[in-house]
Motif scaffolding. Structure first.
Motif, PDB file in Angstrom:
ATOM      1  N   ILE A  37      39.445 -74.673 -48.327  1.00  0.00           N
ATOM      2  CA  ILE A  37      39.418 -76.133 -48.276  1.00  0.00           C
ATOM      3  C   ILE A  37      38.597 -76.629 -49.464  1.00  0.00           C
ATOM      4  O   ILE A  37      37.500 -76.136 -49.723  1.00  0.00           O
ATOM      5  CB  ILE A  37      38.794 -76.636 -46.957  1.00  0.00           C
ATOM      6  CG1 ILE A  37      39.567 -76.088 -45.756  1.00  0.00           C
ATOM      7  CG2 ILE A  37      38.767 -78.162 -46.915  1.00  0.00           C
ATOM      8  CD1 ILE A  37      38.896 -76.363 -44.420  1.00  0.00           C
ATOM      9  N   VAL A  64      34.988 -73.122 -48.000  1.00  0.00           N
ATOM     10  CA  VAL A  64      34.874 -74.551 -48.286  1.00  0.00           C
ATOM     11  C   VAL A  64      34.203 -74.711 -49.645  1.00  0.00           C
ATOM     12  O   VAL A  64      33.033 -74.384 -49.809  1.00  0.00           O
ATOM     13  CB  VAL A  64      34.059 -75.285 -47.193  1.00  0.00           C
ATOM     14  CG1 VAL A  64      33.962 -76.772 -47.536  1.00  0.00           C
ATOM     15  CG2 VAL A  64      34.705 -75.103 -45.824  1.00  0.00           C
ATOM     16  N   HIS A  83      45.112 -78.105 -48.564  1.00  0.00           N
ATOM     17  CA  HIS A  83      43.832 -78.281 -47.889  1.00  0.00           C
ATOM     18  C   HIS A  83      42.841 -79.014 -48.805  1.00  0.00           C
ATOM     19  O   HIS A  83      41.887 -78.434 -49.319  1.00  0.00           O
ATOM     20  CB  HIS A  83      43.278 -76.924 -47.454  1.00  0.00           C
ATOM     21  CG  HIS A  83      44.185 -76.193 -46.528  1.00  0.00           C
ATOM     22  ND1 HIS A  83      45.151 -75.317 -46.964  1.00  0.00           N
ATOM     23  CD2 HIS A  83      44.284 -76.217 -45.172  1.00  0.00           C
ATOM     24  CE1 HIS A  83      45.809 -74.832 -45.922  1.00  0.00           C
ATOM     25  NE2 HIS A  83      45.312 -75.356 -44.831  1.00  0.00           N
ATOM     26  N   HIS A  84      43.091 -80.316 -48.991  1.00  0.00           N
ATOM     27  CA  HIS A  84      42.278 -81.112 -49.909  1.00  0.00           C
ATOM     28  C   HIS A  84      41.688 -82.319 -49.178  1.00  0.00           C
ATOM     29  O   HIS A  84      42.379 -83.002 -48.418  1.00  0.00           O
ATOM     30  CB  HIS A  84      43.103 -81.592 -51.100  1.00  0.00           C
ATOM     31  CG  HIS A  84      43.625 -80.485 -51.952  1.00  0.00           C
ATOM     32  ND1 HIS A  84      42.908 -79.935 -52.982  1.00  0.00           N
ATOM     33  CD2 HIS A  84      44.801 -79.795 -51.909  1.00  0.00           C
ATOM     34  CE1 HIS A  84      43.609 -78.971 -53.546  1.00  0.00           C
ATOM     35  NE2 HIS A  84      44.764 -78.858 -52.909  1.00  0.00           N
ATOM     36  N   SER A 259      47.761 -84.163 -42.276  1.00  0.00           N
ATOM     37  CA  SER A 259      46.975 -83.067 -42.846  1.00  0.00           C
ATOM     38  C   SER A 259      47.044 -81.841 -41.949  1.00  0.00           C
ATOM     39  O   SER A 259      47.282 -81.957 -40.741  1.00  0.00           O
ATOM     40  CB  SER A 259      45.510 -83.490 -43.006  1.00  0.00           C
ATOM     41  OG  SER A 259      45.385 -84.554 -43.925  1.00  0.00           O
ATOM     42  N   ILE A 263      41.951 -79.326 -41.497  1.00  0.00           N
ATOM     43  CA  ILE A 263      41.351 -80.476 -42.187  1.00  0.00           C
ATOM     44  C   ILE A 263      40.800 -81.458 -41.166  1.00  0.00           C
ATOM     45  O   ILE A 263      39.667 -81.953 -41.288  1.00  0.00           O
ATOM     46  CB  ILE A 263      42.384 -81.164 -43.102  1.00  0.00           C
ATOM     47  CG1 ILE A 263      42.820 -80.225 -44.218  1.00  0.00           C
ATOM     48  CG2 ILE A 263      41.827 -82.464 -43.663  1.00  0.00           C
ATOM     49  CD1 ILE A 263      41.725 -79.847 -45.182  1.00  0.00           C
TER      50      ILE A 263
END
Length: 287
Positions: A37, A64, A83-84, A259, A263
């Motif tokens: 992420i 992350v 995964h933003h 998402s 997320i």
């Protein structure tokens, strides 16, 4: 015979434990298999997100990564598929709305107007600040400090949400005075004010609290800066909470409407009790 039996039993137990540990290890995803992420954007949120992101990664076996760059970069980053998550410290502009993004408020921050402690002034009005920003007031003598010094104005560069939010809250729609110095790092802004007696700037309140009287030690600490009262109101968490301090804004995460579940899980994690403690320790208020 009994001794041989016990020895065999012990060896069997060791082999079982070894096999169990090996099996458990094999179930853990490898570095390449773990979900990654990426949070990017607001430099105000960056230190806070690093801590919370790290805590989340330990619990969920994900990676992350957190990067700064400013709120404008955070908005563009959030539009990427996958995964933003974007981080912003200002409101979305009209041109940035209706692009399939959801704003998730997580904290409230103030903006501190800071000066060097050699400057005897301790209060300014909103009108005086607007005139400094637009170049209508250029010397400290006009504000009551008979030093003969010109005002040295600096702050976060225009890519930062803190820059945009401060202009909006100061009711400045046009460009700043040509003498304005913009910096990428909030710490660099504080270093500027710490070094020049005639300097004035604005920074996130949480960062001011961290790097001035309350925070970092040694080279990371700025002892020669102080925050001004605005219209007689000091920039404190109490005055943020009761909404009496004018320079107040929301810090948010941005994600696409649809998402991945992980997320949504991370965004919810930012709002749990442990994360709220981190928010408070960072000088902000939980939203």
């Amino acid at each position: 015979m009994l001794n041989l039996f016990l020895l065999a039993l012990g060896l069997a137990s060791i082999n079982f434990l070894g096999s169990s540990q090996a099996w458990a290890q094999a179930q853990k995803p490898s570095e390449s298999e773990r979900i990654k992420i990426i949070l990017k954007g607001s430099s105000t949120l960056y230190p806070l997100a690093k801590i919370i992101g790290y805590n989340f990664s330990k619990q969920r076996s994900v990676i992350v990564n957190v990067n700064g760059g400013g709120s404008s970069f955070g908005i563009e980053h959030a539009l990427h598929s996958g995964h933003h998550i974007g981080m912003i410290s200002r409101d979305l502009r009209e041109s940035e709305m209706n692009r399939g993004l959801v704003v998730h408020p997580i904290a409230v921050d103030g903006i501190a107007i800071i000066i060097n402690k050699e400057n005897p002034l301790r209060n300014l009005t909103l009108l005086q600040i607007k005139k400094i920003l637009t170049g209508k007031i250029t010397s400290w003598e006009e504000l009551g400090w008979d030093s003969g010094a010109q005002i040295r104005l600096s702050g976060p560069s225009s890519d930062h949400g803190t820059h945009v939010a401060f202009k909006k809250l100061s009711h400045v729609g046009g460009p700043l005075t040509k003498s304005f110095r913009g910096f990428i790092s909030h710490r660099r802004v504080m270093k500027e004010v710490n070094s020049f007696p005639n300097a004035i700037a604005w920074v996130p309140l949480g960062h001011y609290l961290t790097y001035s009287h309350r925070g970092a030690q040694g080279k990371g600490r700025f002892d020669n800066i102080t925050a001004l009262k605005i219209e007689g109101i000091a920039p404190t968490r109490e005055n943020l909470s009761n909404k009496s301090y004018h320079y107040r804004r929301t810090l948010s995460l941005l994600a696409k409407e649809k998402s991945p579940p992980i997320i949504d899980e991370l965004i919810k994690y930012f709002r749990n009790r442990d994360s709220q403690d981190v928010i408070k320790q960072s000088g902000f208020l939980p939203y």
